[in-house]
Design an enzyme around this catalytic site. Structure first.
Site, PDB file in Angstrom:
ATOM      1  N   GLU A 130      54.113  12.131 -40.236  1.00  0.00           N
ATOM      2  CA  GLU A 130      55.114  11.420 -39.554  1.00  0.00           C
ATOM      3  C   GLU A 130      54.747  10.691 -38.374  1.00  0.00           C
ATOM      4  O   GLU A 130      53.702  10.876 -37.714  1.00  0.00           O
ATOM      5  CB  GLU A 130      56.268  12.459 -38.916  1.00  0.00           C
ATOM      6  CG  GLU A 130      56.626  13.446 -39.995  1.00  0.00           C
ATOM      7  CD  GLU A 130      57.473  14.613 -39.124  1.00  0.00           C
ATOM      8  OE1 GLU A 130      57.568  14.724 -38.243  1.00  0.00           O
ATOM      9  OE2 GLU A 130      58.034  15.496 -40.177  1.00  0.00           O
ATOM     10  N   LYS A 163      54.662   9.608 -34.651  1.00  0.00           N
ATOM     11  CA  LYS A 163      54.495  10.113 -33.527  1.00  0.00           C
ATOM     12  C   LYS A 163      55.093   9.012 -32.361  1.00  0.00           C
ATOM     13  O   LYS A 163      54.512   8.351 -32.082  1.00  0.00           O
ATOM     14  CB  LYS A 163      53.458  10.860 -32.872  1.00  0.00           C
ATOM     15  CG  LYS A 163      53.372  11.715 -31.905  1.00  0.00           C
ATOM     16  CD  LYS A 163      52.375  12.197 -31.492  1.00  0.00           C
ATOM     17  CE  LYS A 163      52.604  13.241 -30.287  1.00  0.00           C
ATOM     18  NZ  LYS A 163      53.160  12.822 -28.956  1.00  0.00           N
ATOM     19  N   ARG A 197      61.988  14.170 -26.556  1.00  0.00           N
ATOM     20  CA  ARG A 197      62.512  15.044 -27.528  1.00  0.00           C
ATOM     21  C   ARG A 197      63.939  15.518 -27.230  1.00  0.00           C
ATOM     22  O   ARG A 197      64.143  15.818 -26.198  1.00  0.00           O
ATOM     23  CB  ARG A 197      61.553  16.270 -27.870  1.00  0.00           C
ATOM     24  CG  ARG A 197      61.646  17.264 -28.681  1.00  0.00           C
ATOM     25  CD  ARG A 197      60.559  18.092 -28.672  1.00  0.00           C
ATOM     26  NE  ARG A 197      60.524  18.946 -29.895  1.00  0.00           N
ATOM     27  CZ  ARG A 197      59.645  19.766 -30.392  1.00  0.00           C
ATOM     28  NH1 ARG A 197      58.368  19.569 -29.634  1.00  0.00           N
ATOM     29  NH2 ARG A 197      59.696  20.451 -31.409  1.00  0.00           N
ATOM     30  N   ARG A 231      63.716  18.672 -24.078  1.00  0.00           N
ATOM     31  CA  ARG A 231      62.560  19.474 -24.189  1.00  0.00           C
ATOM     32  C   ARG A 231      62.398  20.477 -23.406  1.00  0.00           C
ATOM     33  O   ARG A 231      61.861  21.759 -23.890  1.00  0.00           O
ATOM     34  CB  ARG A 231      61.232  18.581 -23.964  1.00  0.00           C
ATOM     35  CG  ARG A 231      59.995  19.335 -24.469  1.00  0.00           C
ATOM     36  CD  ARG A 231      58.444  18.335 -24.209  1.00  0.00           C
ATOM     37  NE  ARG A 231      57.572  19.179 -24.232  1.00  0.00           N
ATOM     38  CZ  ARG A 231      56.347  18.731 -25.011  1.00  0.00           C
ATOM     39  NH1 ARG A 231      56.635  17.716 -25.553  1.00  0.00           N
ATOM     40  NH2 ARG A 231      55.498  19.673 -25.119  1.00  0.00           N
ATOM     41  N   GLU A 249      63.152  12.855 -32.071  1.00  0.00           N
ATOM     42  CA  GLU A 249      62.649  12.063 -30.889  1.00  0.00           C
ATOM     43  C   GLU A 249      63.778  10.620 -30.263  1.00  0.00           C
ATOM     44  O   GLU A 249      63.955  10.026 -31.428  1.00  0.00           O
ATOM     45  CB  GLU A 249      61.133  11.610 -31.081  1.00  0.00           C
ATOM     46  CG  GLU A 249      60.352  10.953 -29.996  1.00  0.00           C
ATOM     47  CD  GLU A 249      59.648  12.181 -29.344  1.00  0.00           C
ATOM     48  OE1 GLU A 249      59.988  13.419 -29.314  1.00  0.00           O
ATOM     49  OE2 GLU A 249      59.106  11.875 -28.144  1.00  0.00           O
ATOM     50  N   PHE A 307      63.311  14.686 -36.891  1.00  0.00           N
ATOM     51  CA  PHE A 307      61.995  15.237 -37.593  1.00  0.00           C
ATOM     52  C   PHE A 307      62.127  16.667 -38.284  1.00  0.00           C
ATOM     53  O   PHE A 307      61.643  17.135 -38.721  1.00  0.00           O
ATOM     54  CB  PHE A 307      61.118  15.008 -36.749  1.00  0.00           C
ATOM     55  CG  PHE A 307      60.781  15.477 -35.455  1.00  0.00           C
ATOM     56  CD1 PHE A 307      60.692  16.836 -35.181  1.00  0.00           C
ATOM     57  CD2 PHE A 307      60.742  14.757 -34.299  1.00  0.00           C
ATOM     58  CE1 PHE A 307      60.580  17.215 -33.982  1.00  0.00           C
ATOM     59  CE2 PHE A 307      60.839  14.986 -33.366  1.00  0.00           C
ATOM     60  CZ  PHE A 307      60.612  16.329 -32.831  1.00  0.00           C
ATOM     61  N   ARG A 332      52.273  26.694 -29.712  1.00  0.00           N
ATOM     62  CA  ARG A 332      51.321  25.411 -29.820  1.00  0.00           C
ATOM     63  C   ARG A 332      50.416  26.152 -30.962  1.00  0.00           C
ATOM     64  O   ARG A 332      49.623  27.005 -30.810  1.00  0.00           O
ATOM     65  CB  ARG A 332      50.682  25.190 -28.687  1.00  0.00           C
ATOM     66  CG  ARG A 332      50.068  23.745 -28.877  1.00  0.00           C
ATOM     67  CD  ARG A 332      49.182  23.549 -27.421  1.00  0.00           C
ATOM     68  NE  ARG A 332      50.326  23.293 -26.415  1.00  0.00           N
ATOM     69  CZ  ARG A 332      50.881  21.914 -26.318  1.00  0.00           C
ATOM     70  NH1 ARG A 332      50.908  21.069 -27.172  1.00  0.00           N
ATOM     71  NH2 ARG A 332      51.679  21.998 -25.155  1.00  0.00           N
ATOM     72  N   LYS A 347      48.718  16.708 -33.933  1.00  0.00           N
ATOM     73  CA  LYS A 347      49.018  15.204 -33.371  1.00  0.00           C
ATOM     74  C   LYS A 347      47.640  14.268 -33.327  1.00  0.00           C
ATOM     75  O   LYS A 347      46.566  14.863 -32.986  1.00  0.00           O
ATOM     76  CB  LYS A 347      49.678  15.143 -32.117  1.00  0.00           C
ATOM     77  CG  LYS A 347      48.950  16.020 -30.859  1.00  0.00           C
ATOM     78  CD  LYS A 347      49.891  15.863 -29.667  1.00  0.00           C
ATOM     79  CE  LYS A 347      49.271  16.972 -28.628  1.00  0.00           C
ATOM     80  NZ  LYS A 347      49.932  17.021 -27.483  1.00  0.00           N
TER      81      LYS A 347
END
Ligand code: AMP
Length: 513
Positions: free
Chosen positions: A209, A211, A216, A231, A260, A300, A372, A378
């Site tokens: 996708e 970025k 966010r 976020r 986003e 997303f 994470r 990313k």
């Protein structure tokens, strides 16, 4: 429970560096709490308040100072009521009334309690790291599985609520900690990948996708009600009417979508991050801002639909359902591929259209709230510079005995010499470590316990993703995510990259873009 007991536990938790001891201390305390106290104590011990906005600043607190009490008598319930009361004070003379209420509280507190309250009210005790330990302590105190407690905290976005449910119902309380509309879920986070090649090597076939470098948002919708969370899980609904409208326009029933939000120029290019973020400032002239910087959401992920949580569903399915709901214009540009050259082209397209890079997501992975992990990678534009090694620090653990963390410098053509731009120990293979240790020791100019300073002779090709302003280094610039690609035996320091080149690259990163 007395506030003094909490303060004393907090002190002992800070004093020990042993994780298990911290957990034991907290668990012992948690077991002794009444149901009405558990939320406040869990918040206080992580340095947080239950009231989001107290309106108390340093000046008010200082004016509210009082001589310390001799004996500890303050109960947690009393402290909480006082803080609630202060937070609720508004209108004329608010600061004076806040001060008086606080003064009455402070007068009842002993010296250590006053110090604790001072730090707590100013937000100085806030410690993210303690939340992880607190989740373990809650599990221990109430006989629950630690992984389930952590997950419950991520899904509810609220450890204090998890604590209350555990206190009320034991481990069974966690069953009530699933995804709930209008309670934001901690966002899933991404790891950095070096590039398309390594991302696809890790993931195989990946969902790619764009970025986008915006804000966010997590949007909850039920009927006509929509709430938008940032976020950091703050309610930003009022600032972003376009997002609310776009969410209302989605077909279907109750939903949680993530995306986003970006402000686009008239030509459809993304505004720099800082410009988009103006829409989230305080006290806005909303209508004017909306005209000047209209926002577009690009969805997303889909976390909830059809009356159920989709968190444990594979990304592929979540995205497919999302694509069925969303207008193409509001869907993140995407592509599924395992082919390196297709992925590299997609990255180039994202960059050419002014975006930050791409995300590569594991199609089979669930939504790991708050984590994470390797399921989202990313990939940003990678640049390389040929930089000179100025010094190196001795490694630890597996790298003990090797010179590891390298100080990197660019040639300063104005002042002469080299300007340090950062350090890295990433990207080094065992062979490179052994080689550089030997070479750098030969070039040693001076050393202390940690660092060996060397003649600036060795040139290495350094990849990095960003350049940021940094007061730490003399040139005011630092590389982000720097890693060694290889040594450039073919290059001398005189042919290494210059500070001017780095400055020119930096200008490319910051506005005006
Ligand atoms: P970073 O903040 O660099 O760790 O990157 C993660 C952030 O990128 C997320 O929190 C989102 O705000 C943002 N982002 C932009 N595009 C996407 C995307 N397609 N998928 C997930 N996150 C995205």
């Amino acid at each position: 429970m007395l506030l003094a007991t909490v303060v004393e536990t907090s002190r002992r938790v800070t004093e020990t560096s042993r994780r298990l001891e911290k957990i034991d201390l907290l668990a012992n305390l948690l077991r002794q709490l009444d149901a009405g106290e558990v939320e406040a104590v869990v918040a206080y011990l992580s340095g947080n308040l239950l009231s989001r906005r107290t309106g108390i600043g340093f000046a008010t607190l200082r004016e509210a100072a009082a001589p310390a009490a001799e004996v500890a008598t303050l109960e947690i319930g009393e402290v909480e009521r006082a803080i609630e009361q202060v937070s609720a004070i508004e209108g004329a003379g608010a600061q004076r009334r806040k001060r008086d209420t606080l003064n009455a509280l402070m007068a009842r507190a002993t010296r250590p309690e006053q110090d604790f309250l001072f730090g707590l009210l100013l937000g100085e005790l806030r410690q993210g790291a303690l939340e992880g330990i607190m989740a373990e302590a809650l599990a221990k105190a109430f006989g629950a599985d630690a992984a389930r407690v952590r997950r419950a905290a991520m899904l509810t976005g609220d450890l204090t609520r998890v604590a209350r449910l555990l206190r009320e119902s034991g481990p069974a309380g966690l069953d009530r900690c699933g995804v709930q509309l209008f309670r934001p879920v901690q966002p899933m986070l991404a790891e950095t990948a070096d590039g398309v090649e390594s991302a696809l090597a890790d993931l195989g076939e990946a969902a790619l996708e764009f970025k986008l470098d915006g804000a966010r948002v997590q949007v909850h919708r039920s009927g006509g009600d929509v709430m938008v969370f940032s976020r950091a899980l703050n309610d930003v609904t009022a600032a972003v009417p376009e997002v609310v409208e776009a969410a209302r326009a989605l077909p279907g029933g109750d939903l949680i979508v993530e995306g986003e939000v970006l402000s686009l120029t008239a030509a459809g290019r993304p505004q720099p991050f800082q410009i988009t973020m103006r829409r989230f400032g305080r006290k806005l002239d909303l209508e004017r801002m909306r005209q000047e910087l209209p926002l577009t959401p690009f969805w997303f992920d889909l976390l909830y639909a059809g009356g159920q949580s989709l968190l444990d569903e594979p990304q592929q399915r979540r995205f497919r359902e999302l694509s069925d709901l969303s207008a193409a214009a509001n869907l993140i540009p995407h592509l599924a591929t395992g082919d390196q050259s297709v992925a590299a082209e997609f990255l180039q397209e994202a960059l050419a259209r002014g975006h930050e890079g791409i995300m590569a997501k594991a199609p089979a992975a669930g939504y790991a709230a708050g984590a994470r992990g390797q399921s989202w990678l990313k990939i940003k534009r990678a640049h390389t510079l040929d930089l000179v090694i100025l010094a190196a620090e001795w490694g630890h653990g597996r790298r003990k005995g090797f010179l590891s963390n390298l100080h990197l410098g660019a040639r300063d053509t104005e002042k002469g010499g080299f300007a340090m731009l950062g350090k890295t120990f990433k990207g080094l293979t065992d062979d490179m470590l052994a080689w550089q240790t030997e070479q750098l020791l030969k070039l040693a100019l001076g050393r202390d316990d940690y660092t060996v300073h060397v003649e600036p002779k060795l040139v290495a090709e350094i990849a990095f993703n960003d350049i940021q302003m940094s007061p730490r280094y003399p040139a005011g610039l630092a590389l982000r995510f720097a890693r060694v690609k290889r040594y450039r035996g073919d290059k001398t320091p005189e042919t290494a990259d210059t500070l001017d080149t780095v400055r020119a690259l930096a200008a490319h990163y910051w506005p005006p873009k």
